[in-house]
Motif scaffolding. Structure first.
Motif, PDB file in Angstrom:
ATOM      1  N   THR A 249       0.832  -1.208   0.000  1.00  0.00           N
ATOM      2  CA  THR A 249       0.000   0.000   0.000  1.00  0.00           C
ATOM      3  C   THR A 249       0.866   1.257   0.000  1.00  0.00           C
ATOM      4  O   THR A 249       2.087   1.201   0.118  1.00  0.00           O
ATOM      5  N   GLY A 250       0.185   2.386  -0.084  1.00  0.00           N
ATOM      6  CA  GLY A 250       0.838   3.686   0.030  1.00  0.00           C
ATOM      7  C   GLY A 250      -0.226   4.767   0.057  1.00  0.00           C
ATOM      8  O   GLY A 250      -1.417   4.488   0.011  1.00  0.00           O
ATOM      9  N   GLN A 251       0.224   6.016   0.115  1.00  0.00           N
ATOM     10  CA  GLN A 251      -0.699   7.142  -0.044  1.00  0.00           C
ATOM     11  C   GLN A 251       0.037   8.298  -0.702  1.00  0.00           C
ATOM     12  O   GLN A 251       1.251   8.382  -0.652  1.00  0.00           O
ATOM     13  N   ASP A 252      -0.696   9.163  -1.317  1.00  0.00           N
ATOM     14  CA  ASP A 252      -0.265  10.400  -1.982  1.00  0.00           C
ATOM     15  C   ASP A 252      -0.336  10.327  -3.500  1.00  0.00           C
ATOM     16  O   ASP A 252      -0.159  11.335  -4.176  1.00  0.00           O
ATOM     17  N   ALA A 253      -0.560   9.140  -4.072  1.00  0.00           N
ATOM     18  CA  ALA A 253      -0.651   8.992  -5.531  1.00  0.00           C
ATOM     19  C   ALA A 253       0.568   9.590  -6.227  1.00  0.00           C
ATOM     20  O   ALA A 253       0.449  10.306  -7.226  1.00  0.00           O
ATOM     21  N   GLN A 254       1.750   9.273  -5.718  1.00  0.00           N
ATOM     22  CA  GLN A 254       2.966   9.725  -6.391  1.00  0.00           C
ATOM     23  C   GLN A 254       3.122   8.971  -7.710  1.00  0.00           C
ATOM     24  O   GLN A 254       2.661   7.836  -7.864  1.00  0.00           O
ATOM     25  N   LEU A 255       3.791   9.618  -8.658  1.00  0.00           N
ATOM     26  CA  LEU A 255       3.856   9.084 -10.017  1.00  0.00           C
ATOM     27  C   LEU A 255       4.444   7.680 -10.062  1.00  0.00           C
ATOM     28  O   LEU A 255       3.907   6.791 -10.743  1.00  0.00           O
ATOM     29  N   GLU A 256       5.530   7.459  -9.351  1.00  0.00           N
ATOM     30  CA  GLU A 256       6.167   6.139  -9.388  1.00  0.00           C
ATOM     31  C   GLU A 256       5.229   5.069  -8.836  1.00  0.00           C
ATOM     32  O   GLU A 256       5.186   3.944  -9.344  1.00  0.00           O
ATOM     33  N   SER A 257       4.454   5.404  -7.826  1.00  0.00           N
ATOM     34  CA  SER A 257       3.499   4.442  -7.279  1.00  0.00           C
ATOM     35  C   SER A 257       2.371   4.159  -8.251  1.00  0.00           C
ATOM     36  O   SER A 257       1.900   3.022  -8.357  1.00  0.00           O
ATOM     37  N   CYS A 258       1.927   5.185  -8.974  1.00  0.00           N
ATOM     38  CA  CYS A 258       0.900   4.963  -9.991  1.00  0.00           C
ATOM     39  C   CYS A 258       1.417   4.012 -11.068  1.00  0.00           C
ATOM     40  O   CYS A 258       0.686   3.135 -11.549  1.00  0.00           O
TER      41      CYS A 258
END
Length: 342
Positions: A249-258
């Motif tokens: 999981t993660g949060q903030d919708a950073q580009l690398e995570s997308c």
């Protein structure tokens, strides 16, 4: 009769002039407002974006905005806050580097009769004017609920944010509450749980690597509180040939995570509608300077910061997965398709 006409003419002329002056004064009222937006560091991509969204909305409303950040240095942030105050700001929007030392900034601002809007990070034991935040309770339910749905049984690792950040503490509490019945039933085992100083991706990766190298038990899910930490953990999982097999999981919708969501190695991020949050903060800031009653315009709750019940405006986050990333992220214009699908 001519004298009467002359008087009426002067009367109407004078009245029209007064009306125009008052109208122009009303329209230009916000032009005299100067706001400061001082954030922690440009390392967090969302804060860069939000500072610009804040400025754009404030300028649409006629105010001016000065923006700066503090390179994650709380002493430097204090200096920059003083510089902004000396420049004549009417309100300071602050994302604190260190919420425990930021009280000194609030004290100085209050001594100068400059209200402070705490943005994203609540500053304890300080006389804040208002707090703009996400809804950590709902965020935790959505994040942990997704993981339970995908991995209803197994060993979980929980890597929280900085323990001195109230957001991290509130999010941890929500996640623990969501997982509690599944832990009590024996279906889920929390193999390891810790806070990560400064939300640091390298620190998160180190914690996970140490665990996996020394513990023979399998890891089925990594609940990372921040996209940067999630991506760093995926790199560790790759070392053990487990990328894509462990829920991350993660949060903030950073580009690398997308990008990782599209490829299937990260499974969810929590998207904060940054433009909505920042624009709302700008509107609240201007209303504060204009001495408007916030409860007449916003859904106000109250958050105890140890000194007072701080008026709070909360804005919910949106879960983003592979199934809805196009709709939530691309169609909203947050990123374009070519940025994510490489």
């Amino acid at each position: 009769m001519r004298s009467i006409n002359f008087s009426l003419k002067n009367f109407f002329s004078t009245s029209l002039t007064l009306i125009l002056i008052l109208a122009l004064a009303g329209c230009g009222n916000n032009e005299e407002i100067k706001l400061g937006f001082l954030y922690s560091s440009d390392i967090t991509i969302r804060f860069n974006k939000e500072s610009q969204f804040f400025k754009e909305r404030a300028e649409e409303l006629g105010a001016t905005v000065v923006i700066d950040h503090a390179n994650d240095n709380d002493a430097l942030q204090y200096e920059k806050a003083i510089e902004m105050m000396d420049s004549g700001i009417d309100l300071l929007a602050l994302i604190a580097v260190n919420v425990n030392t930021a009280e000194n900034i609030i004290k100085e601002a209050n001594a100068r009769d400059i209200p402070v809007l705490a943005y994203n990070r609540l500053i304890p034991n300080s006389d804040l004017k208002v707090y703009i935040s996400g809804n950590n309770s709902e965020l935790g339910k959505d994040m942990a609920g997704y993981v339970v749905n995908k991995r209803p049984e197994g060993n979980y690792v929980i890597l929280g944010g900085d323990k001195f950040d109230r957001n991290a503490v509130e999010l941890m509490a929500s996640i623990e509450n969501t997982l509690e019945p599944h832990i009590e039933s024996g279906r889920i085992n929390v193999l390891y749980k810790t806070y990560i100083e400064a939300w640091s991706p390298p620190h998160a990766a180190h914690e996970l690597d140490q665990l996996m190298s020394s513990n023979p038990k399998s890891v089925d899910a990594v609940i990372a509180f921040f996209d940067g930490m999630g991506v760093a953990c995926i790199d560790v999982l790759k070392k053990y040939q487990l990328e894509g097999k462990v829920i991350v999981t993660g949060q903030d919708a950073q580009l690398e995570s997308c990008r990782r969501i599209v490829e299937g190695t990260q499974h969810i991020t929590m998207y904060h509608p940054l433009e909505t949050i920042a624009s709302t903060a700008a509107e609240v800031a201007i209303d504060i300077v204009n001495r408007e009653n916030l409860e007449d315009k916003y859904d106000i709750t109250y958050t105890d910061n140890g000194l007072k019940e701080v008026p709070t405006v909360q804005i919910n986050s949106i879960p983003v997965t592979k199934e809805n990333i196009d709709e939530v992220i691309i169609e909203s214009g947050f990123y374009n398709r070519s940025e994510i699908y490489q």
